[in-house]
Motif scaffolding. Structure first.
Motif, PDB file in Angstrom:
ATOM      1  N   GLN A 560      36.814  35.892  42.685  1.00 36.14           N
ATOM      2  CA  GLN A 560      37.765  36.178  42.535  1.00 36.14           C
ATOM      3  C   GLN A 560      37.266  37.775  40.806  1.00 36.14           C
ATOM      4  O   GLN A 560      37.566  38.412  41.048  1.00 36.14           O
ATOM      5  N   LYS A 561      35.977  36.871  40.538  1.00 35.29           N
ATOM      6  CA  LYS A 561      35.509  37.808  39.570  1.00 35.29           C
ATOM      7  C   LYS A 561      34.948  38.634  39.971  1.00 35.29           C
ATOM      8  O   LYS A 561      34.615  40.313  39.454  1.00 35.29           O
ATOM      9  N   ARG A 562      34.527  39.002  41.166  1.00 29.77           N
ATOM     10  CA  ARG A 562      33.878  39.760  41.604  1.00 29.77           C
ATOM     11  C   ARG A 562      34.509  40.740  42.841  1.00 29.77           C
ATOM     12  O   ARG A 562      34.432  41.347  44.061  1.00 29.77           O
ATOM     13  N   ARG A 563      36.006  40.596  42.369  1.00 27.95           N
ATOM     14  CA  ARG A 563      37.683  41.121  42.969  1.00 27.95           C
ATOM     15  C   ARG A 563      37.637  40.590  44.604  1.00 27.95           C
ATOM     16  O   ARG A 563      38.275  42.175  45.489  1.00 27.95           O
ATOM     17  N   SER A 565      39.877  39.412  47.578  1.00 25.28           N
ATOM     18  CA  SER A 565      41.345  39.356  47.704  1.00 25.28           C
ATOM     19  C   SER A 565      41.685  38.392  48.924  1.00 25.28           C
ATOM     20  O   SER A 565      42.319  37.960  48.597  1.00 25.28           O
TER      21      SER A 565
END
Length: 793
Positions: A560-563, A565
């Motif tokens: 999630q921290k690395r975007r 989806s």
């Protein structure tokens, strides 16, 4: 250990070249780290004698020399060296010679005078950095001789890396023994003639630490000439072994150490007071060493002292008051055996590293001191003159090392090495080691020689046979193992098959540590009986996991921290909890589990499907496809990690095998998740069985479909209705599926309508409506009787 190949070949000279010698030593375990030439390459340099050296008519600093190079006529060479003088033997590079750096000698004219060559300094030949004048050669060299032959410059310097168990190879004699054993070439050991005493002067020796020094030998030599120079052949040999020439007596003791492996020391008798003592140092006792370093000794350090002062650290380094000087005429030469346990590590404690300590802490031949002192005495008398006294020896036999016979079974040696061995081959190989050897058809008995500390057990002799016989001679035989395909029950899947199934369901496998953060166990498992790690690899990874969920949530946070989806992960791993009855590790249950987590859209974004978040029923469908067991059940569950009302216990045939549900809102908030993931975790063994399909002939007749809507309490699980309908004794019914659940207008608030699609079919005829209607009535009646269900009008 660095040594000269030329020196080695004076002791053993096998019919192999330098490259093969290097390979042979390395293959035998004496790894050659470096092999360098003793001198750089050059050609055309001869030994020459300067017949005359006249002043150059046109230059103050040049001389015109007539030089004898063994030719019919002397050469005329112009030279600028300050020491160029008649009678001097020097190197001469003749016309056509090539010196280091590809410097070619050509005829030249210097200030109007012809010059047919060049007289050379040591630096011009690459032999040293000395360039103050011409290199002076020994008087016994013959003019016209090649300088490379005269100075033995076609020599190779080997540096070998020895393992600690081979201290016998820290000498030229030890390496020569190895080469002789490996090649069968005859060994020419240095001859040590017993030197007869010409006077009776001795010095008393008092060995107080007999366990540390069980053998100590000494001899007084009077009337040596301290001005005598060390012969060039000794200087050349010790310098090529990495030891600097100091003085004749010191060079001789170093030479004997390199040749035989026995460290020695020579004291100036003029500075000795009374007897020599071998004792343990007094705590805090001060000693200034030969390198001018002052040390404070502790009580675990062995020293050599006289009646008044401490002279040396035994086996390590002499003191500044123990050496000889340019005025020394009377010396006391010592040679001793010090126990490795008494010397090991002592030099490093004082920040020292010496040739003596390097040998003593690994082990010196305990039978060598007397031989070494005779060899050193012989050389000192031959080079420095003087008169030798009797050898005084203090011996404590009970403290000397004991050599016990080593027994080796012939069958065991053949089994380990992998080749058949006969008594003759073994006798030939092991006889080269020295010692007392007895060989029979079944076993070998060897009493190792005093210099082989490493031969103690049967495996040592087996290694020696393989090493000396030659590892390269042992044939490469591929191992043969009979393999049979193990039965793989069709009714049971493998973990790899489950991985493939999960990958097919669009999940990616992760592998996490089995030790996790304590907070994960507290939050997701409510685990109060933690299994703590005594030495965690990181402070936050301090407990063993009891669930795979914490690791998957951690992976989700990272993604999630690395975007990311859309995240769909699974893991197969072991979980741990305390269980006094558990096996095979008593007190700890170690269960293999499979877990999965889904977060984000249910499907990758595309034009044909509306984007929606994955929910409980998406993951439930994946779980059902993974397990593929009709006995699968889902029962409401309260779980510390899961959302109340959106969690279920997973059962097969009534036995709980895991759970499924949406992450609790508290943890979604606390772990900064954008939305709640859905996950499940199951026991791996419960998932591996496979329900095998049963072959049923398809019916040729059309099915009849009936939709049935039943009204039940809103809190009643739909699964109970399904179970009741499917359990009905109705042979015409093929399948029952739920297609709708409704609450709202037309249905009481505390009730719900569940619609089923039921398939009826016969294999031998077409069904009639009355038969199907009767079957529907049976199903409705059964649901009403068991669950209080009513048919929705």
């Amino acid at each position: 250990m660095q040594f000269s190949e030329h020196w080695l070949r004076t002791l053993v000279n096998p019919a192999i070249d330098s490259a093969e010698l290097e390979r042979l030593l390395t293959m035998a375990g004496l790894e050659v780290e470096e092999a360098t030439p003793a001198a750089p390459a050059f050609t055309g340099v001869l030994v020459a004698r300067i017949l005359s050296a006249e002043q150059h008519p046109n230059a103050d600093r040049l001389r015109v020399c007539r030089v004898d190079v063994g030719a019919a006529e002397p050469l005329q060479i112009v030279c600028g060296a300050p020491n160029a003088a008649a009678g001097l033997l020097v190197p001469c590079a003749t016309v056509g010679a090539v010196l280091p750096g590809d410097f070619k000698i050509k005829p030249a004219k210097l200030r109007g005078v012809e010059s047919a060559g060049m007289l050379c300094s040591a630096r011009e030949l690459g032999l040293s950095e000395a360039h103050e004048g011409l290199l002076s050669l020994p008087e016994d060299f013959k003019p016209g001789t090649s300088l490379r032959d005269a100075l033995l410059l076609d020599d190779t310097l080997y540096t070998i890396k020895l393992t600690p168990n081979r201290p016998d190879c820290l000498s030229l004699l030890g390496i020569a023994r190895e080469v002789s054993a490996l090649t069968g070439a005859p060994l020419a050991e240095p001859k040590s003639e017993t030197v007869a005493a010409s006077h009776d002067a001795t010095r008393a020796i008092d060995v107080e630490a007999k366990d540390a020094c069980p053998r100590y030998c000494g001899r007084v030599i009077r009337g040596i000439d301290p001005s005598r120079k060390t012969p060039d052949w000794i200087v050349q040999r010790i310098e090529r072994c990495g030891i600097r020439s100091i003085s004749a007596v010191v060079d001789i003791t170093n030479y004997v150490m390199l040749e035989l492996g026995q460290p020695m020391h020579a004291f100036d008798t003029a500075i000795l007071s009374g007897s020599l003592r071998v004792r343990w140092a007094k705590e805090g006792e001060a000693l200034t060493l030969l390198n001018e370093q002052e040390v404070k000794l502790d009580a675990k350090t062995l020293v050599i002292a006289d009646d008044e002062k401490t002279l040396a650290m035994a086996g390590i380094m002499g003191g500044d008051r123990s050496g000889i000087s340019d005025e020394t005429t009377d010396i006391f030469v010592e040679s001793a055996f010090f126990s490795p346990a008494a010397i090991a590590g002592r030099a490093r404690e004082y920040g020292l590293a010496t040739d003596s300590s390097h040998r003593y802490e690994r082990g010196v031949d305990y039978a060598l001191p007397a031989r070494a002192i005779e060899r050193a005495s012989e050389l000192i008398l031959a080079i420095c003159g003087g008169n030798a006294g009797p050898v005084v020896e203090v011996l404590s036999e009970e403290h000397l090392p004991r050599r016990s016979p080593v027994v080796m079974r012939m069958a065991r040696a053949s089994q380990v090495i992998g080749i058949p061995l006969d008594a003759e081959t073994v006798a030939t190989v092991l006889s080269r080691l020295g010692g007392e050897l007895t060989v029979t058809a079944d076993e070998v008995r060897l009493l190792p020689p005093s210099w082989r500390f490493d031969l103690e057990i049967e495996q040592d002799l087996i290694e020696e046979i393989a090493r000396i016989y030659g590892y390269e001679k042992i044939p490469e035989v591929m191992p043969v193992g009979k393999m049979a395909m193990l039965p793989q029950p069709e009714s049971r899947r493998t973990p790899m098959a489950l991985r493939a199934k999960m990958a097919g369901l669009d999940y990616q496998e992760v592998i996490n540590y089995a030790f996790v953060e304590e907070a994960w166990e507290r939050d997701f498992c409510a685990n109060k009986d933690l299994i703590r790690i005594a030495n965690p690899i990181a402070s936050q990874l301090a407990v063993m996991r009891s669930s795979l969920l914490g690791g998957l949530v951690g992976n989700l946070i990272t993604n999630q921290k690395r975007r990311a989806s859309r995240v769909r992960l699974f893991e197969i791993g072991r979980c741990f909890k305390r269980d006094p009855a558990a096996k095979p590790v008593a007190g700890y249950d170690q269960t293999m589990k499979i877990a999965a987590l889904a977060w984000g859209p249910s499907d990758p974004e595309q034009w044909g499907i509306a984007t929606r978040k994955a929910d409980f029923f998406d993951i439930k469908g994946d779980l059902e496809r993974l397990v593929a067991n009709p006995a699968l059940e889902f029962v409401p569950l309260a779980h510390p990690a899961l959302h109340p009302g959106r969690a279920a216990e997973v059962r097969i045939g009534g036995r709980a095998i895991g759970w499924i549900g949406e992450l609790h809102p508290t943890w979604v908030h606390d772990y900064d998740l954008a939305s709640a993931p859905v996950a499940f975790e199951l026991e791996l063994d419960a998932v591996m069985p496979r329900v095998l399909p049963t072959a049923v002939a398809p019916s040729k007749f059309p099915p009849m479909i009936r939709d049935l809507a039943l009204i039940v309490e809103a809190t009643r699980p739909v699964a109970e209705l399904l179970d009741v309908l499917r359990s009905a004794p109705e042979p015409l019914m093929q399948s029952v599926e739920v297609f709708d659940v409704y609450q709202g207008r037309g249905v009481e608030p505390d009730r719900k309508s569940v619609a089923f699609r039921i398939r009826f079919q016969h294999t031998e005829r077409t069904l009639e409506d009355r038969e199907v209607d009767a079957a529907v009535e049976v199903l409705v009646g059964l649901a009403r009787a068991r669950l209080g269900a009513e048919l929705r009008s």
